[in-house]
Motif scaffolding. Structure first.
Motif, PDB file in Angstrom:
ATOM      1  N   VAL A 141      -1.356  10.892   3.190  1.00 15.08           N
ATOM      2  CA  VAL A 141      -1.978   9.594   2.932  1.00 15.08           C
ATOM      3  C   VAL A 141      -3.464   9.714   3.247  1.00 15.08           C
ATOM      4  CG1 VAL A 141      -2.105   7.191   3.671  1.00 15.08           C
ATOM      5  CG2 VAL A 141       0.118   8.280   3.352  1.00 15.08           C
ATOM      6  N   TYR A 142      -4.300   9.140   2.391  1.00 20.21           N
ATOM      7  CA  TYR A 142      -5.749   9.177   2.600  1.00 20.21           C
ATOM      8  C   TYR A 142      -6.274   7.751   2.788  1.00 20.21           C
ATOM      9  CZ  TYR A 142      -5.816  14.070   1.240  1.00 20.21           C
ATOM     10  OH  TYR A 142      -5.626  15.430   1.180  1.00 20.21           O
ATOM     11  N   TRP A 143      -7.057   7.586   3.870  1.00 29.19           N
ATOM     12  CA  TRP A 143      -7.732   6.320   4.148  1.00 29.19           C
ATOM     13  C   TRP A 143      -9.216   6.475   3.841  1.00 29.19           C
ATOM     14  CZ3 TRP A 143      -5.516   1.755   6.093  1.00 29.19           C
ATOM     15  CH2 TRP A 143      -4.175   1.849   6.472  1.00 29.19           C
ATOM     16  N   PHE A 144      -9.804   5.462   3.225  1.00 25.52           N
ATOM     17  CA  PHE A 144     -11.228   5.465   2.934  1.00 25.52           C
ATOM     18  C   PHE A 144     -11.858   4.215   3.552  1.00 25.52           C
ATOM     19  CE2 PHE A 144     -11.311   8.950  -0.036  1.00 25.52           C
ATOM     20  CZ  PHE A 144      -9.997   8.995  -0.472  1.00 25.52           C
ATOM     21  N   HIS A 145     -13.059   4.372   4.076  1.00 19.33           N
ATOM     22  CA  HIS A 145     -13.772   3.283   4.737  1.00 19.33           C
ATOM     23  C   HIS A 145     -15.128   3.105   4.060  1.00 19.33           C
ATOM     24  CE1 HIS A 145     -16.180   1.786   8.458  1.00 19.33           C
ATOM     25  NE2 HIS A 145     -15.845   0.790   7.677  1.00 19.33           N
ATOM     26  N   LEU A 146     -15.391   1.887   3.567  1.00 19.87           N
ATOM     27  CA  LEU A 146     -16.659   1.564   2.934  1.00 19.87           C
ATOM     28  C   LEU A 146     -17.235   0.335   3.622  1.00 19.87           C
ATOM     29  CD1 LEU A 146     -18.725   2.072   0.638  1.00 19.87           C
ATOM     30  CD2 LEU A 146     -17.391   0.483  -0.756  1.00 19.87           C
ATOM     31  N   PRO A 147     -18.248   0.485   4.508  1.00 24.16           N
ATOM     32  CA  PRO A 147     -18.871  -0.685   5.156  1.00 24.16           C
ATOM     33  C   PRO A 147     -19.852  -1.370   4.217  1.00 24.16           C
ATOM     34  CG  PRO A 147     -19.877   1.337   5.957  1.00 24.16           C
ATOM     35  CD  PRO A 147     -18.791   1.755   5.004  1.00 24.16           C
ATOM     36  N   LEU A 148     -19.819  -2.710   4.190  1.00 18.44           N
ATOM     37  CA  LEU A 148     -20.711  -3.492   3.339  1.00 18.44           C
ATOM     38  C   LEU A 148     -21.507  -4.461   4.209  1.00 18.44           C
ATOM     39  CD1 LEU A 148     -18.378  -4.394   0.324  1.00 18.44           C
ATOM     40  CD2 LEU A 148     -19.978  -2.480   0.545  1.00 18.44           C
ATOM     41  N   LEU A 149     -22.826  -4.472   4.052  1.00 20.31           N
ATOM     42  CA  LEU A 149     -23.710  -5.350   4.813  1.00 20.31           C
ATOM     43  C   LEU A 149     -24.601  -6.120   3.846  1.00 20.31           C
ATOM     44  CD1 LEU A 149     -25.147  -6.368   7.390  1.00 20.31           C
ATOM     45  CD2 LEU A 149     -26.613  -4.329   7.246  1.00 20.31           C
ATOM     46  N   TYR A 162       0.106   4.196  -4.932  1.00 20.87           N
ATOM     47  CA  TYR A 162      -0.008   3.114  -3.952  1.00 20.87           C
ATOM     48  C   TYR A 162      -1.472   3.027  -3.505  1.00 20.87           C
ATOM     49  CZ  TYR A 162       5.033   3.773  -3.804  1.00 20.87           C
ATOM     50  OH  TYR A 162       6.349   3.910  -4.137  1.00 20.87           O
ATOM     51  N   VAL A 163      -2.070   1.870  -3.717  1.00 21.82           N
ATOM     52  CA  VAL A 163      -3.454   1.616  -3.311  1.00 21.82           C
ATOM     53  C   VAL A 163      -3.480   0.290  -2.551  1.00 21.82           C
ATOM     54  CG1 VAL A 163      -5.841   1.329  -4.065  1.00 21.82           C
ATOM     55  CG2 VAL A 163      -4.310   2.825  -5.355  1.00 21.82           C
ATOM     56  N   ASP A 164      -3.604   0.369  -1.224  1.00 22.59           N
ATOM     57  CA  ASP A 164      -3.685  -0.819  -0.375  1.00 22.59           C
ATOM     58  C   ASP A 164      -5.138  -1.016   0.023  1.00 22.59           C
ATOM     59  OD1 ASP A 164      -0.593   0.053   1.322  1.00 22.59           O
ATOM     60  OD2 ASP A 164      -0.960  -0.930  -0.585  1.00 22.59           O
ATOM     61  N   LEU A 165      -5.690  -2.211  -0.241  1.00 22.79           N
ATOM     62  CA  LEU A 165      -7.085  -2.505   0.077  1.00 22.79           C
ATOM     63  C   LEU A 165      -7.143  -3.617   1.124  1.00 22.79           C
ATOM     64  CD1 LEU A 165      -7.058  -2.059  -3.377  1.00 22.79           C
ATOM     65  CD2 LEU A 165      -9.444  -1.749  -2.749  1.00 22.79           C
ATOM     66  N   TYR A 166      -7.901  -3.371   2.194  1.00 19.94           N
ATOM     67  CA  TYR A 166      -8.057  -4.316   3.291  1.00 19.94           C
ATOM     68  C   TYR A 166      -9.531  -4.698   3.389  1.00 19.94           C
ATOM     69  CZ  TYR A 166      -3.533  -2.358   4.764  1.00 19.94           C
ATOM     70  OH  TYR A 166      -2.247  -1.927   4.819  1.00 19.94           O
ATOM     71  N   VAL A 167      -9.800  -5.974   3.483  1.00 23.95           N
ATOM     72  CA  VAL A 167     -11.141  -6.483   3.775  1.00 23.95           C
ATOM     73  C   VAL A 167     -11.131  -6.915   5.234  1.00 23.95           C
ATOM     74  CG1 VAL A 167     -12.940  -8.121   3.167  1.00 23.95           C
ATOM     75  CG2 VAL A 167     -11.437  -7.217   1.395  1.00 23.95           C
ATOM     76  N   LEU A 177      -1.876  -2.825  -4.284  1.00 22.72           N
ATOM     77  CA  LEU A 177      -2.011  -2.452  -5.688  1.00 22.72           C
ATOM     78  C   LEU A 177      -1.453  -1.060  -5.919  1.00 22.72           C
ATOM     79  CD1 LEU A 177      -5.653  -3.763  -6.221  1.00 22.72           C
ATOM     80  CD2 LEU A 177      -3.509  -4.988  -6.604  1.00 22.72           C
ATOM     81  N   GLY A 178      -1.684  -0.513  -7.103  1.00 20.76           N
ATOM     82  CA  GLY A 178      -1.157   0.797  -7.491  1.00 20.76           C
ATOM     83  C   GLY A 178      -0.222   0.663  -8.672  1.00 20.76           C
ATOM     84  N   ASP A 179       0.011   1.777  -9.380  1.00 19.96           N
ATOM     85  CA  ASP A 179       0.880   1.684 -10.557  1.00 19.96           C
ATOM     86  C   ASP A 179       2.358   1.681 -10.191  1.00 19.96           C
ATOM     87  OD1 ASP A 179       0.803   5.111 -11.863  1.00 19.96           O
ATOM     88  OD2 ASP A 179       1.391   4.317  -9.925  1.00 19.96           O
ATOM     89  N   LYS A 180       2.676   1.716  -8.878  1.00 18.15           N
ATOM     90  CA  LYS A 180       4.047   1.510  -8.425  1.00 18.15           C
ATOM     91  C   LYS A 180       4.302   0.047  -8.073  1.00 18.15           C
ATOM     92  CE  LYS A 180       5.537   5.781  -8.622  1.00 18.15           C
ATOM     93  NZ  LYS A 180       6.531   6.175  -9.617  1.00 18.15           N
ATOM     94  N   GLN A 181       3.301  -0.801  -8.294  1.00 24.63           N
ATOM     95  CA  GLN A 181       3.432  -2.238  -8.074  1.00 24.63           C
ATOM     96  C   GLN A 181       3.391  -2.955  -9.418  1.00 24.63           C
ATOM     97  OE1 GLN A 181       4.011  -3.361  -5.058  1.00 24.63           O
ATOM     98  NE2 GLN A 181       3.726  -1.342  -4.096  1.00 24.63           N
ATOM     99  N   PRO A 182       4.019  -4.124  -9.520  1.00 27.88           N
ATOM    100  CA  PRO A 182       3.939  -4.873 -10.786  1.00 27.88           C
ATOM    101  C   PRO A 182       2.493  -5.179 -11.143  1.00 27.88           C
ATOM    102  CG  PRO A 182       5.611  -5.804  -9.322  1.00 27.88           C
ATOM    103  CD  PRO A 182       4.869  -4.784  -8.516  1.00 27.88           C
ATOM    104  N   PHE A 183       2.215  -5.168 -12.405  1.00 27.67           N
ATOM    105  CA  PHE A 183       0.837  -5.417 -12.850  1.00 27.67           C
ATOM    106  C   PHE A 183       0.382  -6.820 -12.459  1.00 27.67           C
ATOM    107  CE2 PHE A 183      -2.644  -3.809 -15.314  1.00 27.67           C
ATOM    108  CZ  PHE A 183      -3.302  -4.947 -15.765  1.00 27.67           C
ATOM    109  N   SER A 184       1.326  -7.732 -12.311  1.00 31.36           N
ATOM    110  CA  SER A 184       0.981  -9.110 -11.959  1.00 31.36           C
ATOM    111  C   SER A 184       0.410  -9.226 -10.552  1.00 31.36           C
ATOM    112  CB  SER A 184       2.226  -9.997 -12.078  1.00 31.36           C
ATOM    113  OG  SER A 184       3.270  -9.498 -11.257  1.00 31.36           O
ATOM    114  N   VAL A 221      -4.478   5.240   0.263  1.00 35.59           N
ATOM    115  CA  VAL A 221      -4.026   5.814  -1.009  1.00 35.59           C
ATOM    116  C   VAL A 221      -2.910   6.816  -0.739  1.00 35.59           C
ATOM    117  CG1 VAL A 221      -4.665   7.208  -3.006  1.00 35.59           C
ATOM    118  CG2 VAL A 221      -6.268   5.512  -2.115  1.00 35.59           C
ATOM    119  N   LYS A 222      -1.809   6.656  -1.443  1.00 37.91           N
ATOM    120  CA  LYS A 222      -0.715   7.632  -1.440  1.00 37.91           C
ATOM    121  C   LYS A 222      -0.212   7.747  -2.867  1.00 37.91           C
ATOM    122  CE  LYS A 222       3.842   8.767   0.458  1.00 37.91           C
ATOM    123  NZ  LYS A 222       3.455  10.166   0.700  1.00 37.91           N
ATOM    124  N   THR A 223      -0.120   8.987  -3.374  1.00 34.75           N
ATOM    125  CA  THR A 223       0.223   9.146  -4.792  1.00 34.75           C
ATOM    126  C   THR A 223       0.822  10.522  -5.039  1.00 34.75           C
ATOM    127  OG1 THR A 223      -0.670   9.055  -7.047  1.00 34.75           O
ATOM    128  CG2 THR A 223      -2.087  10.001  -5.356  1.00 34.75           C
TER     129      THR A 223
END
Length: 600
Positions: free
Chosen positions: A64-72, A92-97, A109-116, A143-145
């Motif tokens: 599993v890969y975690w990515f961190h993007l700080p926004l100011l 599998y793409v999980d996004l946290y704010v 999100l991710g293509d293993k989740q319903p598009f809705s 991200v896990k894929t």
């Protein structure tokens, strides 16, 4: 924002076990940032790393890969942004704010989740981020894929994303519209002329279009938005169908059953491989099957180009269109691959290179089919015209008929002579192929045995020296095991090039003895000359720049040699044995050296 700006502020954490929770990731990120700023003096294990370039590419991985993007937001007014992960085949793409350690928003999100589940109805994964004046939030992406771990992160303003989407929709609309038009056009031609090549072309275009639609996420968005399990499967199935119908098209278009039965067997096997891949795609893992089919498709594409180049001048413009079509497809895929691996910059051209290449291929293949039909019509028309002329001439005087018959006989004799010359040239080429190694193009062992016996007897008769070098690549088995047989074959080809460049006298013979062993027969070479040549070869092998995934793989060679005047009662196998013993001595003494035999 530019990829450079994103990569300078994007950090990655590899969770090998895949068990880390968000709280653990946040704590690890805070500790790492404190250590980087010097606020913590204790040395902590390095968990987070900066991203060298965007998009990050980690190949196929179960981690599993975690990515961190700080926004100011440094401005005194609010702003709205869109964070995008622009690779639609991630599972599998999980996004946290996150703000001040608390999760403000979470998107699964991710293509293993319903598009809705998606906030934006778009093929890529997008979330909105609103920043108040002087506000700061942290975006964490998990991200896990089973596909390649490529995570192109983009940051858009709403105006920028709308402008980009307009251009993106225009490109995709033109591309898929072109595929539909070409498929329908050639379907109508097939119904008219009943030529199988047109039918296989239509099926290939439809299959490849479905593959591209699945790969870039359009099929999941518009065709099967609820088909979660089928979405990944569709990529493999459509690519396998492209392989099946592509090879059937090549077989039919080149008429390999008559022109080249061996190639017909090869492409028939490739067709069956595509059918087997359809079945195996439901059984084996995605990453294994996509590798198999990509490699197979590359070989088929290169084979089609090679066949087209071989027939470039013999058929006419139709084969030239055919060859250029596969060249553009291969070039588009290559540019896209170099872009994904970070070698080429990511821009509108490189991101859509595969689409451009396949679009040009579809057009050129259609032109090739049309040209082929025109050529057949011209041939039939010419044949009819000849028949009319011959009939009219036949009704003329008997003397004229006899003259025509004599002329026809002369032309027939000339064709027989020309065909005989062609057959002799082909026989010469076949004879050359029987004495050449298929991988390195050096002479093979069969020729070596014949040539060595001949040179040995000549040296006995003339009482001249005869030198034999036996050369072996060091640790070649480890190279094959570590980097694969394809890279090992590349090492053998590069080694053969070094040998050909150094052993240049017309009287000398260099051959592949077997596996990673090579032999050189040097008539008239003294021990000093043999040693000098061996050292030159060894040094040139060491200087080879063999690269694997951007890293140089060093090569070295051990060489045993012997130089002597052959005995009258001896045989050349004795020299081979002495040189081989010297080679083993070089191996025993640490490899990468030249050892001469202790001949009596």
């Amino acid at each position: 924002m530019s990829d450079q700006q994103i990569s300078e502020n994007l950090y990655v954490y590899k969770d090998i076990e895949g068990q880390a929770s968000l709280e653990e990731v946040l704590l690890s990120s805070l500790e790492w940032q404190s250590q980087v700023k010097g606020e913590l003096s204790a040395e902590l294990p390095v968990a987070w790393q900066t991203v060298d370039h965007n998009p990050p590419n980690f190949g196929y991985s179960s981690s599993v890969y975690w990515f961190h993007l700080p926004l100011l937001n440094a401005a005194h007014f609010g702003s709205e942004w869109v964070v995008e992960v622009a690779y639609p085949v991630l599972d599998y793409v999980d996004l946290y704010v996150v703000k001040d350690g608390d999760v403000q928003s979470f998107y699964k999100l991710g293509d293993k989740q319903p598009f809705s589940n998606r906030v934006f109805e778009h093929r890529n994964f997008r979330i909105p981020v609103t920043l108040s004046p002087l506000d700061q939030v942290d975006i964490y992406i998990r991200v896990k894929t089973s596909s390649a771990v490529q995570v192109p992160v983009r940051l858009w303003g709403y105006g920028g994303v709308m402008k980009h989407d307009q251009l993106d929709v225009l490109i995709l609309g033109v591309y898929f519209g072109l595929l539909v038009v070409m498929a329908l056009y050639n379907a109508l031609i097939f119904l008219t002329v009943r030529q199988k090549s047109n039918l296989y072309y239509v099926l290939y275009v439809v299959s490849y279009g479905l593959f591209q639609a699945s790969l870039i996420g359009l099929a999941y968005q518009y065709i099967w938005p609820s088909g979660i399990h089928w979405n990944d499967q569709s990529i493999l199935v459509s690519l396998a169908l492209s392989l099946v119908f592509g090879t059937m098209f090549i077989r039919s278009y080149l008429d390999l059953r008559l022109s080249s039965p061996r190639l017909e067997l090869f492409y028939r096997a490739a067709t069956w491989l595509g059918l087997v891949c359809i079945f195996l795609s439901f059984v084996l893992s995605y990453d294994f099957m996509i590798r198999v089919m990509v490699y197979s498709s590359t070989i088929i594409c290169l084979g089609a180009m090679a066949g087209g180049l071989y027939l470039w001048r013999s058929i006419g413009r139709s084969i030239q269109y055919f060859t250029l079509a596969w060249l553009f497809l291969f070039a588009g895929g290559l540019i896209l691959a170099l872009n994904k691996f970070g070698i080429l910059p990511r821009n509108l051209f490189t991101e859509n290179a595969s689409l451009y290449g396949s679009a040009v291929q579809v057009i050129l293949l259609s032109m090739a089919l049309v040209e082929q039909i025109n050529m057949e019509r011209k041939k039939r028309f010419a044949a009819q015209q000849r028949a009319i002329v011959q009939e009219r001439l036949a009704r003329e005087a008997q003397e004229h008929a006899l003259t025509l018959q004599r002329q026809d006989n002369e032309r027939l004799e000339q064709r027989v002579l020309e065909r005989t010359a062609e057959l002799e040239a082909l026989n010469d080429k076949l004879q050359e192929l029987t004495i050449r190694d298929s991988l390195t193009s050096l002479y093979n062992r069969r020729y070596l045995d014949m040539k060595a016996e001949e040179e040995y007897k000549r040296a006995q008769r003339d009482r001249n020296a005869l030198a034999v070098l036996i050369m072996d690549l060091d640790n070649f088995k480890q190279i094959n095991d570590c980097y694969g047989h394809q890279f090992g074959d590349a090492c053998l080809v590069a080694t053969a090039k070094v040998l050909s460049d150094n052993v240049q006298r017309t009287s000398d013979t260099v051959a592949r003895y077997g596996g990673e062993e090579f032999v050189a027969i040097l008539p008239g070479a003294s021990k000093e000359k043999a040693r000098y040549l061996a050292e030159m070869i060894r040094l040139n092998i060491m200087s080879l720049e063999m690269m694997f995934e951007g890293k140089r793989v060093p090569l070295s060679m051990s060489i045993g040699f012997v130089s002597t005047k052959p005995k009258e009662a001896g045989r050349y196998e004795e020299l081979i044995k002495l040189a081989d013993e010297a080679l083993y001595q070089a191996k025993d003494e640490g490899r990468n050296r030249v050892i001469g035999a202790n001949e009596s």
